[in-house]
Design an enzyme around this catalytic site. Structure first.
Site, PDB file in Angstrom:
ATOM      1  N   LYS A 133       0.908  -1.103  -0.023  1.00 33.07           N
ATOM      2  CA  LYS A 133      -0.168  -0.141   0.130  1.00 33.07           C
ATOM      3  C   LYS A 133       0.828   1.226  -0.108  1.00 33.07           C
ATOM      4  O   LYS A 133       1.572   1.562   0.809  1.00 33.07           O
ATOM      5  CB  LYS A 133      -0.975   0.103   1.138  1.00 33.07           C
ATOM      6  CG  LYS A 133      -2.191  -0.985   1.374  1.00 33.07           C
ATOM      7  CD  LYS A 133      -2.901  -0.491   0.180  1.00 33.07           C
ATOM      8  CE  LYS A 133      -4.114  -1.465   0.133  1.00 33.07           C
ATOM      9  NZ  LYS A 133      -5.023  -1.152  -0.723  1.00 33.07           N
ATOM     10  N   GLU A 180     -11.145  -1.987  -9.285  1.00 23.70           N
ATOM     11  CA  GLU A 180     -12.000  -2.413  -8.128  1.00 23.70           C
ATOM     12  C   GLU A 180     -13.384  -1.269  -7.741  1.00 23.70           C
ATOM     13  O   GLU A 180     -14.071  -1.567  -7.239  1.00 23.70           O
ATOM     14  CB  GLU A 180     -11.210  -2.478  -6.874  1.00 23.70           C
ATOM     15  CG  GLU A 180     -10.490  -1.165  -6.495  1.00 23.70           C
ATOM     16  CD  GLU A 180      -9.601  -1.262  -5.231  1.00 23.70           C
ATOM     17  OE1 GLU A 180      -8.463  -1.773  -5.411  1.00 23.70           O
ATOM     18  OE2 GLU A 180      -9.939  -1.038  -3.995  1.00 23.70           O
ATOM     19  N   HIS A 197     -10.261  -8.332  -7.799  1.00 20.02           N
ATOM     20  CA  HIS A 197      -9.988  -7.833  -6.608  1.00 20.02           C
ATOM     21  C   HIS A 197     -10.778  -8.499  -5.360  1.00 20.02           C
ATOM     22  O   HIS A 197     -12.098  -8.878  -5.708  1.00 20.02           O
ATOM     23  CB  HIS A 197     -10.359  -6.366  -6.722  1.00 20.02           C
ATOM     24  CG  HIS A 197     -10.248  -5.496  -5.439  1.00 20.02           C
ATOM     25  ND1 HIS A 197     -11.408  -5.270  -4.575  1.00 20.02           N
ATOM     26  CD2 HIS A 197      -9.284  -4.774  -4.458  1.00 20.02           C
ATOM     27  CE1 HIS A 197     -11.210  -4.794  -3.439  1.00 20.02           C
ATOM     28  NE2 HIS A 197      -9.818  -4.169  -3.569  1.00 20.02           N
ATOM     29  N   ASP A 224       0.005  -0.353  -4.786  1.00 19.23           N
ATOM     30  CA  ASP A 224      -1.311   0.191  -4.999  1.00 19.23           C
ATOM     31  C   ASP A 224      -1.479   1.560  -4.221  1.00 19.23           C
ATOM     32  O   ASP A 224      -1.297   1.334  -3.097  1.00 19.23           O
ATOM     33  CB  ASP A 224      -2.358  -1.030  -4.123  1.00 19.23           C
ATOM     34  CG  ASP A 224      -3.600  -0.541  -4.214  1.00 19.23           C
ATOM     35  OD1 ASP A 224      -4.014   0.545  -4.817  1.00 19.23           O
ATOM     36  OD2 ASP A 224      -4.566  -1.247  -3.600  1.00 19.23           O
ATOM     37  N   ASP A 259     -14.233  -6.699  -8.726  1.00 19.35           N
ATOM     38  CA  ASP A 259     -14.483  -7.274  -7.459  1.00 19.35           C
ATOM     39  C   ASP A 259     -15.944  -7.882  -7.584  1.00 19.35           C
ATOM     40  O   ASP A 259     -17.035  -7.158  -8.010  1.00 19.35           O
ATOM     41  CB  ASP A 259     -14.415  -6.435  -6.296  1.00 19.35           C
ATOM     42  CG  ASP A 259     -14.544  -6.877  -4.967  1.00 19.35           C
ATOM     43  OD1 ASP A 259     -13.653  -6.441  -4.238  1.00 19.35           O
ATOM     44  OD2 ASP A 259     -15.605  -7.435  -4.811  1.00 19.35           O
ATOM     45  N   GLU A 287      -1.135  -0.276  -9.172  1.00 25.11           N
ATOM     46  CA  GLU A 287      -2.653  -0.359  -8.949  1.00 25.11           C
ATOM     47  C   GLU A 287      -3.246   0.823  -8.619  1.00 25.11           C
ATOM     48  O   GLU A 287      -2.965   1.696  -7.765  1.00 25.11           O
ATOM     49  CB  GLU A 287      -2.920  -1.566  -7.944  1.00 25.11           C
ATOM     50  CG  GLU A 287      -4.480  -1.775  -7.652  1.00 25.11           C
ATOM     51  CD  GLU A 287      -4.844  -2.935  -6.801  1.00 25.11           C
ATOM     52  OE1 GLU A 287      -3.820  -3.821  -6.883  1.00 25.11           O
ATOM     53  OE2 GLU A 287      -5.544  -2.720  -5.950  1.00 25.11           O
ATOM     54  N   GLU A 341      -5.990 -12.171  -4.381  1.00 24.42           N
ATOM     55  CA  GLU A 341      -5.708 -11.096  -3.304  1.00 24.42           C
ATOM     56  C   GLU A 341      -6.065 -11.951  -1.875  1.00 24.42           C
ATOM     57  O   GLU A 341      -6.940 -12.393  -1.804  1.00 24.42           O
ATOM     58  CB  GLU A 341      -6.513 -10.035  -3.747  1.00 24.42           C
ATOM     59  CG  GLU A 341      -6.272  -8.977  -2.663  1.00 24.42           C
ATOM     60  CD  GLU A 341      -6.618  -7.596  -3.215  1.00 24.42           C
ATOM     61  OE1 GLU A 341      -7.512  -7.417  -3.948  1.00 24.42           O
ATOM     62  OE2 GLU A 341      -6.151  -6.522  -2.453  1.00 24.42           O
TER      63      GLU A 341
HETATM   64 CA    CA Z   1      -6.524  -1.762  -4.520  1.00 19.84          CA
END
Ligand code: CA
Length: 392
Positions: free
Chosen positions: A174, A255, A305, A203, A278, A229, A338
């Protein structure tokens, strides 16, 4: 009435406050939550679905959409017709839905209907989608949330080593906490891992405008990232396309996009290398298979996702089984799962047989439907709102 007539729809809002709140680039997450749906049929077969609740998304929005807009169109209908009911729900909500929590609500219903179809026919959902290209999938660790915000590169480096020791050979970091802080985090992680066999992804959760998104992409060029991402906000489709032209790293997103209509916009703009619908918010299996077909035709990989409960993970696993190789070769890239490693009580406690990683892979259930059995005690423990709608 037939055996598969829908006789009841139950909506469960579940919430669990976190002992330790954590941050991603858009805010602090204080609770995990979801809107779960159980659909019952005359035959007694029941299906489960989930409306994904993002870290900052109140699950009550999807619950309200279900109770007020969708359920009246479902009671008395044939559960073996998920495509027909998807169109009915989408047309009913088009002028106030299309994206966000309303599409998540449609997704929950759709997942539950496919679960019923699989159970009725005695096959996993992947069979209904054309068959399983794979029986197991490599998981990647999604983690690296922040406890303070900036300046945590040393702790995050230690986290990366822990993921590697747990058996992960791919992990997603992240970022989006300032370009300089992001660069420091990645340098710290790469130095701690010191292992080219571990694949890294980043991401930013659309933390930056195009200029800083490009600056970060250039700065991370040496990390041989599998993907970058959500570099910019989901509305900036041209920005996605510009990043693809400017950077060498594959660009991933989706996502926060919804339905075949939404993804069509991304594909037409050449915005993505990797599409990430997702299942719990894109419109369920019915939308995901449309998105997959369009992605395949446009040379875009699909890698779903998933950040929801065990129900969303089960849906993601069935869908992953059905994804063909995007670019065929003997050693082609496969979709990966994921695997969020943050605390979430609705994963291991929600299903009878929680996922396990064996030899670096997670088995895809081959039992009928989603292939899971729900622990009702867990739902009863965490439910804050329950709505029961019964065919009269
Ligand atoms: Ca993400």
């Amino acid at each position: 009435m037939t055996a598969l007539t829908i006789t009841a729809v139950e909506v469960f809002v579940v919430k669990a406050p976190l002992d330790t709140p954590f941050a991603f680039s858009q805010g602090w997450v204080h609770q995990r939550a979801a809107t779960l749906v159980r659909i019952s049929t005359e035959s007694g077969i029941q299906g489960w679905g989930e409306a994904f609740a993002q870290g900052l998304e109140p699950p009550e929005i999807a619950a309200a959409a279900l109770s007020h807009a969708l359920v009246p169109r479902l009671l008395g209908q044939d559960a073996l017709s998920p495509g027909v009911l998807w169109q009915s729900m989408y047309n009913q909500t088009r002028d106030h839905g299309r994206k966000g929590s309303v599409m998540s609500a449609i997704s929950a219903v759709d997942i539950a209907l496919w679960d019923i179809c699989g159970k009725h026919l005695g096959v996993p959902i992947s069979t209904l989608l054309g068959g399983a290209h794979r029986q197991s999938v490599q998981p990647y660790a999604t983690g690296f949330y922040r406890l303070v915000g900036q300046g945590e590169s040393q702790r995050l480096a230690e986290e990366s080593v822990a993921h590697k020791e747990a058996g992960f050979t791919a992990m997603k970091v992240k970022l989006g906490f300032g370009v300089r802080d992001d660069i420091a985090v990645m340098e710290s992680i790469a130095a701690a891992l010191n292992d080219p066999a571990v694949e890294l992804m980043v991401d930013t959760n659309h933390a930056y405008g195009r200029r800083d998104a490009i600056r970060l992409g250039h700065a991370l060029a040496g990390h041989d990232l599998r993907w970058y991402e959500e570099p910019v906000v989901p509305e900036d489709v041209e920005g996605y396309a510009q990043l693809r032209k400017t950077l060498n790293v594959p660009i991933a997103g989706g996502e926060n996009e919804h339905s075949g209509y939404g993804f069509n916009t991304l594909f037409r703009a050449d915005a993505l290398d990797i599409a990430q619908p997702d299942l719990g918010s894109c419109g369920g299996f019915t939308a995901a298979k449309d998105i997959l077909g369009m992605a395949q035709a446009n040379g875009v990989m699909v890698n779903p996702h998933v950040w929801g409960t065990a129900i969303a993970q089960a849906a993601s696993l069935q869908f992953i089984a059905s994804i063909p190789i995007a670019h065929h070769s003997l050693f082609a890239a496969e979709p990966i799962l994921e695997y969020d490693v943050s605390s979430h009580p609705f994963r291991r406690e929600l299903i009878a047989e929680p996922w396990q990683m064996h030899d670096g892979r997670v088995a895809i259930p081959s039992r009928p439907g989603l292939g899971i059995e729900i622990n009702m005690e867990t739902i009863e423990q965490y439910q804050t709102q329950t709505q029961r709608h019964v065919l009269s």
